[in-house]
Design an enzyme around this catalytic site. Structure first.
Site, short mmCIF file in Angstrom:
data_model
loop_
_atom_site.label_atom_id
_atom_site.label_comp_id
_atom_site.label_asym_id
_atom_site.label_seq_id
_atom_site.Cartn_x
_atom_site.Cartn_y
_atom_site.Cartn_z
N CYS A 1 0.83 -1.21 0.00
CA CYS A 1 0.00 0.00 0.00
C CYS A 1 0.86 1.26 0.00
CB CYS A 1 -0.92 -0.01 1.20
SG CYS A 1 -0.04 0.25 2.74
N CYS B 1 4.87 1.67 3.84
CA CYS B 1 6.23 1.60 4.38
C CYS B 1 7.08 2.75 3.84
CB CYS B 1 6.85 0.24 4.06
SG CYS B 1 5.89 -1.10 4.79
N CYS C 1 4.47 -7.34 4.29
CA CYS C 1 4.12 -7.94 2.99
C CYS C 1 5.37 -8.48 2.29
CB CYS C 1 3.45 -6.90 2.10
SG CYS C 1 1.98 -6.18 2.80
N CYS D 1 3.56 -3.28 9.65
CA CYS D 1 2.58 -2.87 8.63
C CYS D 1 2.00 -1.54 9.06
CB CYS D 1 1.51 -3.95 8.51
SG CYS D 1 0.41 -3.75 7.11
N HIS E 1 4.59 -7.74 25.31
CA HIS E 1 3.86 -7.97 26.57
C HIS E 1 4.82 -7.92 27.77
CE1 HIS E 1 0.91 -9.80 29.29
NE2 HIS E 1 1.81 -10.73 29.60
N CYS F 1 -4.90 -3.51 31.45
CA CYS F 1 -4.34 -4.33 30.36
C CYS F 1 -5.40 -4.52 29.29
CB CYS F 1 -3.90 -5.67 30.94
SG CYS F 1 -3.64 -6.92 29.67
#
Ligand code: FSX
Ligand code: SF4
Ligand code: SF4
Length: 318
Positions: free
Chosen positions: A64, A67, A167, A205, A242, A266
């Site tokens: 798209c 990037c 991608c 992405c 995390h 969270c």
């Protein structure tokens, strides 16, 4: 992989960029040059003179352009410094002034002249079904050139290849369920055609500008960076989101957010994929350190090989 063991002065001989010049540029304060100047003809002509810098050919398949847009947001070093002082961007379908056969001829001439020395950046997936006919990037001497042809040809001639964005690295969104085009990451294409050029995956992405610039910086000063099992530089993708999240103590105390607009709690019940995702967004943040996904949404695991199918659904009702 020759580059991996290359000493800085050998790298300099190969790239024409001294370690000192490069580091000075990379660590310098932002020049404050507007993005619009990248399109200025005077800068385009200066870019031509910059061929002594490391030549980069940037090609695009199924993506798209997110990037590229992300890289244009690079603040320190600025995109103008990157283009003028660090690399010599010789082909980029979105920002270059040249077009058509002239652009392609120039691209092939650079690849020939700098064989084994230039870097190839691939953005977007490569559609491998139907002999690559789903993505024709141009015509040369009356012959259609597919993204498969181009990635094979330039990939084999390059000194290093950077697959920028999820991608290009793993197939990403074009390779999601219903993938009629055979959308694939560069690593899959290289495996299929036995291409051995050193390849670095810089997923996301989009990919973070620091991840792209930082990888290029490493490449030019020290060679190929250390990679994880998914071909990503460990300096950016070596830690789990995390385990380092500011909400971790809330997770451990069972304090869960109930809606995306909750400032505390969270976000696991809302669909957060932080536990399955390795990247440094928790400390690097986005938009010049302004915020990151977990601040007001969730991590959707955009840097992982299974994205987006393995991350779906992105959001869940608490
Ligand atoms: Fe894919 Fe990128 Fe997502 Fe878009 O390289 S990684 S769809 S942000 O532009 O192609
Ligand atoms: Fe982990 Fe996400 Fe919760 Fe942060 S918000 S602690 S990354 S599940
Ligand atoms: Fe991608 Fe997660 Fe980082 Fe957001 S926080 S950019 S979804 S890896």
């Amino acid at each position: 992989m020759k580059d991996e063991h290359m000493l800085p002065d050998e790298q300099q001989k190969k790239t024409g960029v001294s370690r000192r010049t490069f580091l000075k540029t990379v660590t310098g304060t932002a020049a404050g040059i507007g993005i619009s100047q990248v399109f200025n003809p005077a800068l385009v002509s200066a870019m031509k003179k910059a061929l002594k810098n490391h030549p980069v050919l940037w090609i695009q398949g199924q993506g798209c352009t997110g990037c590229s847009v992300s890289l244009l947001n690079s603040v320190d070093p600025s995109i103008a410094d990157i283009l003028l002082k660090i690399i010599s961007l010789q082909f980029h379908p979105t920002v270059m002034a040249s077009e058509g056969e002239t652009a392609l001829e120039n691209m092939y001439a650079i690849a020939k002249e700098y064989k084994g020395k230039f870097s190839l950046v691939v953005e977007g997936a490569v559609p491998m079904a139907a002999e690559g006919k789903y993505c024709i990037i141009g015509e040369l001497n009356g012959k259609e050139i597919t993204m498969v042809d181009l990635t094979k040809d330039l990939g084999a001639k390059a000194g290093s290849v950077l697959a920028v964005g999820t991608c290009a690295a793993y197939g990403g969104i074009p390779a999601a369920e219903g993938n009629e085009t055979g959308a694939s990451g560069v690593q899959e294409l290289f495996k299929t055609y036995g291409i051995k050029t050193p390849l670095v995956n810089i997923p996301g992405c989009p990919s973070h500008p620091d991840w792209i610039v930082g990888t290029i910086a490493h490449l030019l000063t020290k060679g190929i960076p250390e990679l994880d099992e998914n071909g990503r530089p460990t300096m950016f993708f070596g830690n789990n989101i995390h385990d380092n999240c500011p909400h971790l103590s809330q997770y451990e105390a069972g304090e869960m957010a109930e809606k995306l607009s909750d400032a505390n709690g969270c976000r696991m019940d809302l669909g957060c994929k932080g536990p399955d995702t390795n990247a440094d967004c928790y400390k690097r943040k986005w938009n010049s350190g302004m915020n990151w996904c977990v601040d007001n949404a969730v991590c959707i695991g955009c840097v992982e090989p299974g994205f987006p199918d393995a991350s779906s659904p992105f959001y869940e009702p608490a």
